[in-house]
Design a protein around this motif. Structure first.
Motif, short mmCIF file in Angstrom:
data_model
loop_
_atom_site.label_atom_id
_atom_site.label_comp_id
_atom_site.label_asym_id
_atom_site.label_seq_id
_atom_site.Cartn_x
_atom_site.Cartn_y
_atom_site.Cartn_z
N PRO A 248 66.97 42.01 78.69
CA PRO A 248 67.81 42.47 79.80
C PRO A 248 67.27 43.78 80.37
N SER A 249 67.60 44.06 81.62
CA SER A 249 67.13 45.29 82.26
C SER A 249 67.79 46.51 81.60
N ASP A 250 67.29 47.71 81.92
CA ASP A 250 67.89 48.93 81.38
C ASP A 250 69.38 48.98 81.69
N VAL A 251 69.71 48.72 82.96
CA VAL A 251 71.12 48.84 83.37
C VAL A 251 72.00 47.88 82.57
N GLU A 252 71.54 46.64 82.45
CA GLU A 252 72.32 45.64 81.71
C GLU A 252 72.48 46.03 80.24
N MET A 253 71.34 46.48 79.67
CA MET A 253 71.35 46.80 78.24
C MET A 253 72.24 48.00 77.96
N ILE A 254 72.21 48.99 78.86
CA ILE A 254 73.06 50.18 78.68
C ILE A 254 74.53 49.77 78.75
N GLU A 255 74.83 48.88 79.69
CA GLU A 255 76.22 48.41 79.82
C GLU A 255 76.67 47.69 78.55
N ARG A 256 75.79 46.81 78.06
CA ARG A 256 76.15 46.06 76.83
C ARG A 256 76.31 47.00 75.65
N LEU A 257 75.41 47.99 75.57
CA LEU A 257 75.47 48.92 74.43
C LEU A 257 76.73 49.76 74.48
N ARG A 258 77.09 50.22 75.69
CA ARG A 258 78.34 51.01 75.83
C ARG A 258 79.53 50.19 75.36
N ALA A 259 79.61 48.95 75.83
CA ALA A 259 80.75 48.10 75.46
C ALA A 259 80.74 47.86 73.95
N PHE A 260 79.54 47.67 73.39
CA PHE A 260 79.43 47.40 71.95
C PHE A 260 79.89 48.61 71.13
N VAL A 261 79.48 49.80 71.56
CA VAL A 261 79.86 51.03 70.85
C VAL A 261 81.37 51.19 70.86
N LEU A 262 81.97 50.92 72.03
CA LEU A 262 83.42 51.07 72.12
C LEU A 262 84.14 50.03 71.27
N ARG A 263 83.65 48.79 71.36
CA ARG A 263 84.31 47.70 70.63
C ARG A 263 84.20 47.88 69.12
N SER A 264 83.01 48.30 68.69
CA SER A 264 82.76 48.34 67.25
C SER A 264 83.26 49.63 66.61
N GLY A 265 83.44 50.68 67.43
CA GLY A 265 83.83 51.97 66.86
C GLY A 265 82.68 52.67 66.16
N LEU A 266 81.45 52.16 66.29
CA LEU A 266 80.30 52.80 65.65
C LEU A 266 79.92 54.07 66.39
N THR A 267 79.40 55.07 65.64
CA THR A 267 78.89 56.26 66.31
C THR A 267 77.44 55.98 66.73
N LEU A 268 76.89 56.87 67.55
CA LEU A 268 75.50 56.67 67.98
C LEU A 268 74.55 56.78 66.79
N VAL A 269 74.95 57.63 65.80
CA VAL A 269 74.13 57.73 64.59
C VAL A 269 74.13 56.38 63.86
N ASP A 270 75.33 55.77 63.77
CA ASP A 270 75.43 54.45 63.12
C ASP A 270 74.52 53.45 63.85
N VAL A 271 74.65 53.44 65.17
CA VAL A 271 73.88 52.46 65.96
C VAL A 271 72.39 52.67 65.74
N GLY A 272 71.98 53.96 65.78
CA GLY A 272 70.56 54.28 65.58
C GLY A 272 70.09 53.80 64.21
N THR A 273 70.90 54.11 63.18
CA THR A 273 70.51 53.73 61.82
C THR A 273 70.39 52.21 61.72
N MET A 274 71.38 51.52 62.26
CA MET A 274 71.38 50.06 62.13
C MET A 274 70.27 49.41 62.95
N ALA A 275 69.94 50.02 64.08
CA ALA A 275 68.91 49.41 64.94
C ALA A 275 67.51 49.92 64.58
N GLY A 276 67.45 50.87 63.65
CA GLY A 276 66.13 51.43 63.29
C GLY A 276 65.54 52.29 64.40
N VAL A 277 66.40 52.98 65.12
CA VAL A 277 65.95 53.85 66.23
C VAL A 277 66.54 55.23 65.98
#
Ligand SMILES: Nc1ncnc2c1ncn2[C@@H]1O[C@H](COP(=O)(O)OP(=O)(O)O)[C@@H](O)[C@H]1O
Ligand SMILES: [Mg+2]
Length: 338
Positions: free
Chosen positions: A20-49
């Motif tokens: 997906p494009s940057d815009v699409e991926m950012i939108e999906r990631l924002r929704a995912f962060v809100l839905r999951s309640g994960l912090t950005l540190v959590d997301v980074g750790t889980m995604a290996g970034v």
């Protein structure tokens, strides 16, 4: 191999993935962060970034070469969404209760009306809500937002959760949260499903009233047990009450439905064995019906579908290898065998 060629090959492989494009991926990631309640540190750790890169990507300042981070983030989100798909992928039996909830949900979505689903534990409320939510969200006709009210849920965390479930930024105080919900959800057809709504205290109900009393009118389904109907009746929600089309009282699967579930799961059981199992899954509950504005308490017996699946699981563990259930010998058979 030339230095950097491995990296180039990996990027060429990623390019083939049609990410997906940057815009699409950012939108999906924002929704995912809100839905999951994960912090950005959590997301980074889980995604290996590195978490700071997740933050920079979300803010649009990551730079032009985003292919790797898009791939990592997409993989993380896809994995979690497939867990959700598995949950919905489990076998679902079509019952009268599900049909009634489903019809009510579409009517609430299309007309901005409200329904109350009042049933004791194990009467398919949550299962039906989640399935209907998914159907609506994949229909293109509107949005369904499911929220579970926890015991002692105070207004702010409750509203934060509604925002998160709707993919809306969920920080702030009560009034801005209500404003945000109205603003972001006011554009299309929306169904708000509040499960276990009896857990909302009076303050929670007041917040719900603020959310529902004024346009834009969302469709609403409130599910719960115990004294839900009575509490809503007594609460100062005149405006809201005028939109309630019906209270659906659930009493568990019918005998025919329970028999057909048992047979689908356990093989061709005879009626007596089915009915003995169903009898073990009976529970007693109380409901309050409003008769001419007065609460009338009624005890009733129902079949708990949760207990039914519990009994099925136990029976499956005692199945003989050729998959036939060994029924307990009946007294008459014991005598004739003796
Ligand atoms: N129609 C159905 N088909 C298959 N499983 C079901 C069905 N309805 C409920 N269940 C399962 O039975 C259990 C209890 O149902 P649930 O919807 O959680 O009841 P409630 O919310 O009314 O307490 C859950 O594990 C659910 O997945
Ligand atoms: Mg439930």
């Amino acid at each position: 191999m030339k230095p950097g060629s491995k990296n180039r090959r990996r990027k060429a492989d990623l390019a083939k993935l049609n990410l997906p494009s940057d815009v699409e991926m950012i939108e999906r990631l924002r929704a995912f962060v809100l839905r999951s309640g994960l912090t950005l540190v959590d997301v980074g750790t889980m995604a290996g970034v590195h978490p700071s890169n997740i933050g920079r990507f979300l803010s649009g300042i990551y730079g032009s070469d985003t292919i790797e981070i898009r791939a990592a983030v997409k993989e993380l989100i896809d994995t979690h969404e497939s867990v959700e798909q598995n949950r919905l992928g489990r076998k679902h039996y079509r019952t009268g209760a599900f049909d009634e909830i489903q019809a009510a949900a579409w009517s609430a979505l299309r007309n901005g009306t409200a329904y109350i689903v009042d049933g004791p534990p194990g009467t398919e409320k949550t299962e039906s809500f989640r399935r209907v939510e998914h159907k609506i969200n994949t229909s293109g006709e509107g949005r369904a937002v499911y929220v579970y009210a926890r015991v002692g849920h105070t207004p702010k965390p409750f509203l934060s959760e509604v925002c998160a479930a709707a993919g809306i930024p969920n920080t702030g105080h009560i009034d801005p949260l209500i404003r945000k919900l109205r603003f972001f959800l006011g554009h299309g057809r929306i169904l708000l499903i509040v499960d276990e709504a009896q857990h909302l205290g009076n303050e929670g109900l007041e917040v719900l009233r603020q959310l529902l009393d004024l346009p834009p009118y969302f469709g609403v389904m409130l599910g719960g047990s115990h004294d839900l109907t009575q509490r809503l009746q007594h609460w100062q929600m005149e405006q809201w009450r005028s939109r309630v089309r019906k209270t659906i009282f659930l009493t568990g699967p019918t005998k025919a439905e329970a028999r057909s579930i048992l047979r689908a799961e356990l093989g061709d059981l005879d009626d007596d064995l089915c009915d003995a199992t169903i009898a073990d899954c009976k529970a007693v509950a109380e409901r309050v019906e409003m008769v001419r504005g007065k609460p009338v308490r009624q005890q009733f017996t129902y079949t708990s579908i949760r207990d039914l699946f519990g009994a099925i699981e136990v029976a499956q563990q005692t199945l003989t290898p050729n998959l036939t259930l060994v029924p307990p010998a009946r007294p008459a058979e014991k005598e004739s065998a003796a």
